[in-house]
Scaffold this active site. Structure first.
Site, short mmCIF file in Angstrom:
data_model
loop_
_atom_site.label_atom_id
_atom_site.label_comp_id
_atom_site.label_asym_id
_atom_site.label_seq_id
_atom_site.Cartn_x
_atom_site.Cartn_y
_atom_site.Cartn_z
N HIS A 12 0.73 7.06 -2.79
CA HIS A 12 1.26 6.52 -1.55
C HIS A 12 2.11 5.30 -1.83
O HIS A 12 2.18 4.82 -2.97
CB HIS A 12 0.14 6.20 -0.54
CG HIS A 12 -0.88 5.20 -0.98
ND1 HIS A 12 -0.59 3.86 -1.19
CD2 HIS A 12 -2.20 5.34 -1.23
CE1 HIS A 12 -1.69 3.23 -1.55
NE2 HIS A 12 -2.69 4.09 -1.59
N CYS A 34 -6.36 4.75 -5.55
CA CYS A 34 -5.14 5.54 -5.35
C CYS A 34 -4.04 5.08 -6.32
O CYS A 34 -4.22 4.09 -7.02
CB CYS A 34 -4.64 5.39 -3.92
SG CYS A 34 -5.74 6.15 -2.68
#
Length: 187
Positions: free
Chosen positions: A135, A162
């Site tokens: 992301h 992440c």
């Protein structure tokens, strides 16, 4: 042959060898400096993922990089920041799991996680159906990029697990088809 000529010959051979290695001198020449979270990591166009013969993604936690691969050849390099290091059982371990995974169907324009007080844009899942994502750099509750976190991109690990990317790189990642192999390595 003189020593000077021999050294020049060896230097030339070493340079050609380095240029042939994936993700080394050739990629470095296209990397955008200074790092800007609002721009693509390289100054060349993104590869068309659908035209690559053997596309896959390699993540290097320690190098803070994501490599778009075509077989054994690196075709694009992205600045990244994966999971922060923690001490577990006397070992330094990243919050980002290592191993072989695949891009999943779970993806979207944005999210916000109140528990960790940040969100992001352009997310694509690669493990545990939304638990681990590619992301953008983080956003606050109002959707504004957190500049202090964005400044870590490509320089240090920073996430809860992440893989953070620049805004344009995260947009491109959304074009990667589900099922594309993702290899996450320490180095």
């Amino acid at each position: 042959m003189t020593i000077k000529k021999f050294l020049l010959l060896i230097t030339g051979i070493a340079t050609l060898f380095l240029l042939a290695l994936p993700g080394t001198a050739s990629a470095a020449s296209h990397m955008r400096t200074p790092i800007n979270y609002l721009k693509s990591s390289e100054t060349i166009p993104y590869p068309d993922i659908n035209k690559l013969k053997d596309p896959w993604i390699k993540v290097s936690i320690a190098k803070n990089r994501v490599y778009i691969m075509d077989g054994h050849r690196c075709v694009y390099t992205m600045y990244a920041s994966a999971g922060k290091y923690e001490s577990k059982h006397g070992k330094r371990v990243s919050a980002t799991p290592t191993g072989t995974f695949a891009i999943q169907d779970d993806r979207g324009a944005s999210f916000y996680n109140a528990a960790v007080k940040c969100g992001a844009n352009n997310y694509v899942s690669w493990h545990d159906n939304g638990a681990y994502l590619f992301h953008s750099v983080p956003t606050d509750k109002d959707g504004h990029y957190i500049k202090s976190e964005a400044a870590k991109l490509g320089k240090q690990t920073a996430s809860h697990g992440c893989v953070r990317l620049s805004v344009p790189d995260s947009k491109w990642m959304m074009s990667v088809p589900a099922g594309t192999k993702v290899v996450v390595q320490e180095n």
